[in-house]
Enzyme design. Structure first.
Site, mmCIF file in Angstrom:
data_model
loop_
_atom_site.group_PDB
_atom_site.id
_atom_site.type_symbol
_atom_site.label_atom_id
_atom_site.label_comp_id
_atom_site.label_asym_id
_atom_site.label_seq_id
_atom_site.Cartn_x
_atom_site.Cartn_y
_atom_site.Cartn_z
ATOM 1 N N CYS A 2 0.836 -1.192 0.000
ATOM 2 C CA CYS A 2 0.000 0.000 0.000
ATOM 3 C C CYS A 2 0.877 1.251 0.000
ATOM 4 O O CYS A 2 1.891 1.307 0.680
ATOM 5 C CB CYS A 2 -0.954 0.112 1.181
ATOM 6 S SG CYS A 2 -2.107 -1.220 1.308
ATOM 7 N N ARG A 27 4.316 -0.402 -4.484
ATOM 8 C CA ARG A 27 4.021 -0.915 -3.147
ATOM 9 C C ARG A 27 2.701 -1.684 -3.103
ATOM 10 O O ARG A 27 2.358 -2.288 -2.091
ATOM 11 C CB ARG A 27 3.940 0.247 -2.159
ATOM 12 C CG ARG A 27 5.179 1.091 -2.108
ATOM 13 C CD ARG A 27 5.001 2.231 -1.166
ATOM 14 N NE ARG A 27 4.843 1.758 0.185
ATOM 15 C CZ ARG A 27 5.835 1.507 1.027
ATOM 16 N NH1 ARG A 27 7.071 1.709 0.641
ATOM 17 N NH2 ARG A 27 5.620 1.061 2.235
ATOM 18 N N TRP A 74 -2.764 -2.725 -1.659
ATOM 19 C CA TRP A 74 -2.406 -4.148 -1.777
ATOM 20 C C TRP A 74 -3.258 -4.843 -0.741
ATOM 21 O O TRP A 74 -3.038 -4.684 0.457
ATOM 22 C CB TRP A 74 -0.919 -4.334 -1.497
ATOM 23 C CG TRP A 74 -0.391 -5.693 -1.795
ATOM 24 C CD1 TRP A 74 0.011 -6.170 -3.006
ATOM 25 C CD2 TRP A 74 -0.153 -6.754 -0.855
ATOM 26 N NE1 TRP A 74 0.468 -7.464 -2.880
ATOM 27 C CE2 TRP A 74 0.373 -7.847 -1.577
ATOM 28 C CE3 TRP A 74 -0.347 -6.900 0.509
ATOM 29 C CZ2 TRP A 74 0.720 -9.051 -0.978
ATOM 30 C CZ3 TRP A 74 -0.004 -8.104 1.106
ATOM 31 C CH2 TRP A 74 0.528 -9.166 0.366
ATOM 32 N N ASN A 100 -2.200 2.232 5.833
ATOM 33 C CA ASN A 100 -1.352 1.107 5.462
ATOM 34 C C ASN A 100 -1.022 0.377 6.748
ATOM 35 O O ASN A 100 -0.671 1.012 7.741
ATOM 36 C CB ASN A 100 -0.076 1.648 4.789
ATOM 37 C CG ASN A 100 0.918 0.556 4.450
ATOM 38 O OD1 ASN A 100 0.569 -0.615 4.424
ATOM 39 N ND2 ASN A 100 2.149 0.959 4.184
ATOM 40 N N GLY A 101 -1.134 -0.952 6.756
ATOM 41 C CA GLY A 101 -0.877 -1.719 7.976
ATOM 42 C C GLY A 101 -2.104 -2.526 8.337
ATOM 43 O O GLY A 101 -3.006 -2.706 7.514
ATOM 44 N N GLU A 476 17.323 -18.361 -6.112
ATOM 45 C CA GLU A 476 16.975 -16.968 -6.404
ATOM 46 C C GLU A 476 16.487 -16.804 -7.847
ATOM 47 O O GLU A 476 15.504 -16.106 -8.113
ATOM 48 C CB GLU A 476 18.185 -16.067 -6.102
ATOM 49 C CG GLU A 476 18.114 -14.648 -6.627
ATOM 50 C CD GLU A 476 16.886 -13.849 -6.183
ATOM 51 O OE1 GLU A 476 16.115 -14.315 -5.341
ATOM 52 O OE2 GLU A 476 16.693 -12.743 -6.730
ATOM 53 N N LYS A 480 12.800 -15.631 -9.406
ATOM 54 C CA LYS A 480 12.554 -14.615 -10.450
ATOM 55 C C LYS A 480 11.531 -15.149 -11.443
ATOM 56 O O LYS A 480 10.616 -14.453 -11.854
ATOM 57 C CB LYS A 480 13.837 -14.247 -11.213
ATOM 58 C CG LYS A 480 14.976 -13.631 -10.433
ATOM 59 C CD LYS A 480 14.671 -12.368 -9.717
ATOM 60 C CE LYS A 480 14.221 -12.596 -8.317
ATOM 61 N NZ LYS A 480 14.188 -11.507 -7.399
ATOM 62 N N GLU A 483 8.006 -15.281 -9.937
ATOM 63 C CA GLU A 483 7.411 -13.966 -9.691
ATOM 64 C C GLU A 483 6.994 -13.270 -10.967
ATOM 65 O O GLU A 483 5.929 -12.673 -11.035
ATOM 66 C CB GLU A 483 8.442 -13.038 -9.046
ATOM 67 C CG GLU A 483 8.801 -13.343 -7.647
ATOM 68 C CD GLU A 483 9.901 -12.414 -7.189
ATOM 69 O OE1 GLU A 483 9.665 -11.666 -6.252
ATOM 70 O OE2 GLU A 483 10.996 -12.422 -7.777
ATOM 71 N N HIS A 499 17.400 -37.826 -4.725
ATOM 72 C CA HIS A 499 16.717 -38.308 -3.516
ATOM 73 C C HIS A 499 15.216 -38.071 -3.599
ATOM 74 O O HIS A 499 14.566 -37.858 -2.580
ATOM 75 C CB HIS A 499 17.322 -37.636 -2.282
ATOM 76 C CG HIS A 499 18.777 -37.927 -2.125
ATOM 77 N ND1 HIS A 499 19.249 -39.137 -1.674
ATOM 78 C CD2 HIS A 499 19.869 -37.191 -2.424
ATOM 79 C CE1 HIS A 499 20.567 -39.123 -1.676
ATOM 80 N NE2 HIS A 499 20.977 -37.952 -2.142
ATOM 81 N N LYS A 601 6.089 -4.424 -3.278
ATOM 82 C CA LYS A 601 7.540 -4.256 -3.129
ATOM 83 C C LYS A 601 8.007 -4.438 -1.682
ATOM 84 O O LYS A 601 8.952 -5.156 -1.425
ATOM 85 C CB LYS A 601 7.940 -2.872 -3.637
ATOM 86 C CG LYS A 601 9.435 -2.613 -3.624
ATOM 87 C CD LYS A 601 10.112 -3.242 -4.809
ATOM 88 C CE LYS A 601 11.603 -3.094 -4.794
ATOM 89 N NZ LYS A 601 12.235 -4.189 -5.536
HETATM 90 C C1 F6R Z 1 11.725 -10.890 -4.711
HETATM 91 C C2 F6R Z 1 11.495 -9.870 -3.740
HETATM 92 C C3 F6R Z 1 11.033 -10.271 -2.372
HETATM 93 C C4 F6R Z 1 11.849 -9.486 -1.338
HETATM 94 C C5 F6R Z 1 11.348 -9.785 0.088
HETATM 95 C C6 F6R Z 1 12.205 -9.076 1.126
HETATM 96 O O1 F6R Z 1 12.105 -10.365 -5.937
HETATM 97 O O2 F6R Z 1 11.662 -8.724 -4.014
HETATM 98 O O3 F6R Z 1 11.153 -11.642 -2.160
HETATM 99 O O4 F6R Z 1 13.181 -9.865 -1.459
HETATM 100 O O5 F6R Z 1 10.026 -9.372 0.212
HETATM 101 O O6 F6R Z 1 12.257 -7.720 0.886
HETATM 102 P P1 F6R Z 1 13.392 -6.789 1.469
HETATM 103 O O7 F6R Z 1 14.667 -7.155 0.807
HETATM 104 O O8 F6R Z 1 12.934 -5.403 1.131
HETATM 105 O O9 F6R Z 1 13.436 -7.047 2.943
#
Ligand code: F6R
Length: 606
Positions: A2, A27, A74, A100-101, A476, A480, A483, A499, A601
């Site tokens: 948000c 966000r 969000w 927000n929250g 990782e 990607k 996502e 396994h 984000k």
């Molecule tokens: C993946 C991504 C999320 C963040 C996670 C932690 O691309 O962006 O998995 O890595 O929400 O966020 P931060 O790094 O801001 O604590």
């Protein structure tokens, strides 16, 4: 999670409010709404959908007002519907509020309000706040007093802002555990979830702390403590980021722009004052037990750190995902907890760090956002200086964090005399060579990766495999793919495959294998072994590797050959290729690259 934006100025602020909330869209982007003031009457517009679509559909820029608040949502409590969209108004229409929250005690408060005759139109926890303001204003006839009374009743987390027709030239806002800051301009004031809400108009920010509220008018502002109601003198923080770096600059998506910025962000990381890192190295040496902490991508960075510290400094520092930290870690006074967070606002990481602090242990964090909650909480912060990362998907910040952690591991190894100064300098050379090598990959290999990604974009199942330090890279890069392209991608250590998961190999399950350079003999041989296991079952393997296979010409079904690299930095090159592969798969599938469905984000809720 948000975005809140608010502006009060001398002239019409509709366009500034629009820019502010649009810049915060990363966000959250389920639905959008605004509250503006027509003389002393509130105008509320809200709808599902993204910011630009909402503004266009409702002609918001035509509405003239010198004060307004906006919200991009969000969803947490309640589905994505117009009724659940912020702002929420009081029954009498005199208060409009965005939040927000999560208000954790909203149910008993809502029950009480319903008994008193207030009607509710949404499923959210936020709607009660507007009604509480009306209720307490009726008693005191004072907006500030009503606000403080409302704040004293609510539990949970909040960043909130409201405007009221009773005081039509002021914005009220408050914060507890969700980020909120003020932008201070001449004859104009802003409130925003982060700097992006106002970075184009002022670089002077006041960062609110938990338990503070603020009242803004065009020419002045005041910050007060919620409990004592006393005024708090706050420093002005100068925002270092340039608003230009927040723009797409001709790239079709922020994700691609941010992948292409990686040579620069690595250079920025390597230009950091070494004394900043030396103190942390001393703390590693003194700590009884050290943990790395992070969640999502940042957890995979933490996992990478675990491998790199084991390899270079011969230390085993467990990495724990923030959401599991409190049930797993055994933190003592002499412990050191090293957190990794791009946003510096992630709820799970912040909660884990608060727990660590309550145990009296030391805390360090790498964060990208100055002034963020984690940056202000920890005992020592490393600002990674990667510049704003707008795409919801982390790329450049993760790579930069890995570089900083490698540097720290090298320094620790040197301090422990596990490596000589000469070896240290060789490693440093390898890190310093990285930006140019990555630039080369971006210039010369991205077309090839694009073609490969388009060719296989119809495949719905991938296994991402790597051994040792390549395992977190596999995790990782698989994340990607999930996502951005919504494709099932499972990251796994390739030794684990036989396994159980090997049973999955068939015509529909494809594998990507991150092969180390041959100089990394043990890992290299072991990885080739895993590939053979897949090929023996006629499985498809896309091998990303540094040399053409010597003997077995049909080892790979497809291959991507990278320039030869020292083992220290080879995994980081794999990371970049995995980012590009996910990006181009998603563009082939016409996915919403910078704002994937259901994500936000910074995840500032539990
Ligand atoms: C993946 C991504 C999320 C963040 C996670 C932690 O691309 O962006 O998995 O890595 O929400 O966020 P931060 O790094 O801001 O604590």
């Amino acid at each position: 999670m948000c975005g809140i934006s608010g502006v009060v100025g001398l002239k019409s602020i509709s366009n500034l409010l629009f820019e502010g909330v649009r810049n915060l869209e990363y966000r959250g982007y389920d639905s959008c709404g605004v509250a503006l003031m027509n003389k002393t009457r509130l105008i509320i517009k809200k709808d599902v959908g993204g910011v630009e679509e909402f503004y266009r559909k409702h002609n918001i820029l035509q509405l003239k007002s010198k004060i307004g608040i906006a919200h991009t949502r969000w969803a947490t409590h309640g589905k994505v519907t117009q009724n659940n969209t912020h702002p929420f108004t009081s029954r009498d229409g005199n208060f409009a509020l965005v939040h927000n929250g999560i208000i954790s005690n909203y149910r008993p408060l809502k029950d009480q309000l319903q008994k008193e005759g207030f009607k509710f139109f949404s499923e959210t926890d936020t709607e009660i706040l507007a009604h509480l303001l009306e209720k307490f204003f009726k008693r005191s006839q004072n907006v500030e007093q009503a606000f403080v009374k409302m704040l004293s009743l609510i539990e949970g987390t909040f960043a909130l802002a409201f405007i009221s027709s009773h005081l039509p030239e002021q914005i009220f806002c408050a914060k507890r555990e969700s980020p909120l800051m003020l932008g201070i301009g001449d004859e104009i004031k802003f409130v925003g979830s982060d700097f992006n809400a106002f970075i184009d108009h002022t670089k002077n920010a006041v960062i609110l702390d938990d338990g503070e509220y603020a009242i803004l008018s065009r020419d002045t502002y005041v910050v007060k403590n919620i409990l004592s109601k006393e005024e708090v003198t706050k420093p002005i923080t100068k925002i270092e980021w340039d608003s230009e770096t927040s723009k797409k600059e001709g790239y079709p998506h922020y994700m691609l722009k941010e992948i292409y910025e990686q040579p620069q962000t690595i250079s920025n990381a390597l230009d950091m004052e070494t004394s900043e890192l030396d103190e942390i190295v001393d703390w590693f040496a003194k700590s009884r037990n050290t943990y790395f902490l992070g969640v999502g991508t940042s957890f995979y960075v933490a996992k990478y750190a675990k491998y790199i510290f084991s390899r270079l400094a011969q230390e085993f520092f467990p990495s724990i995902s923030s959401d599991e930290f409190m049930v797993l870690a055994n933190v003592k006074k002499q412990s050191l907890v090293f957190a990794i967070s791009q946003s510096g606002e992630t709820f799970d990481t912040l909660s884990a760090l608060k727990h660590v602090k309550s145990r009296g242990a030391r805390t360090v964090a790498i964060v990208n956002v100055m002034g963020s909650s984690i940056a202000r909480l920890v005992d020592k912060v490393v600002l990674q200086r990667s510049g704003p990362e707008i795409c919801v998907i982390s790329t450049k910040t993760a790579l930069s964090q890995m570089v900083i952690l490698t540097l720290l591991a090298m320094k620790f190894a040197l301090k422990k005399k596990i490596i000589t100064r000469k070896t240290y300098n060789l490693h440093l050379r390898a890190l310093r060579d990285l930006p140019a090598i990555i630039q080369g990959i971006l210039n010369e290999r991205s077309g090839f990766i694009h073609r490969l990604a388009s060719r296989y974009s119809g495949n719905r199942n991938w296994l991402y495999l790597g051994r040792g330090v390549y395992y977190p890279i596999a995790l990782e890069t698989a994340l990607k793919m999930k996502e951005v392209a919504y494709i099932h991608a499972e990251g796994m250590s390739s030794g684990f495959l036989k396994h159980g998961t090997l049973a999955m190999i068939d015509d529909d399950v494809f594998s990507i294998v991150f092969v180390p350079p041959p100089e990394d003999k043990v890992l290299y041989e072991a990885t080739l072994h895993s590939i053979e296991e897949i090929r023996a079952r006629s499985g498809f393997v896309l091998g990303i590797h540094f040399t053409p296979p010597r003997k077995n010409q049909d080892l790979y079904s497809e291959e991507l050959i990278l320039p030869s690299m020292p083992p220290l930095t080879a995994p980081l090159i794999h990371l970049v290729t995995g980012q590009l592969f996910a990006y181009f798969t998603a563009t082939s599938l016409k996915c919403d690259i910078d704002k994937p469905r259901s994500l936000a984000k910074s995840v500032t809720v539990a």
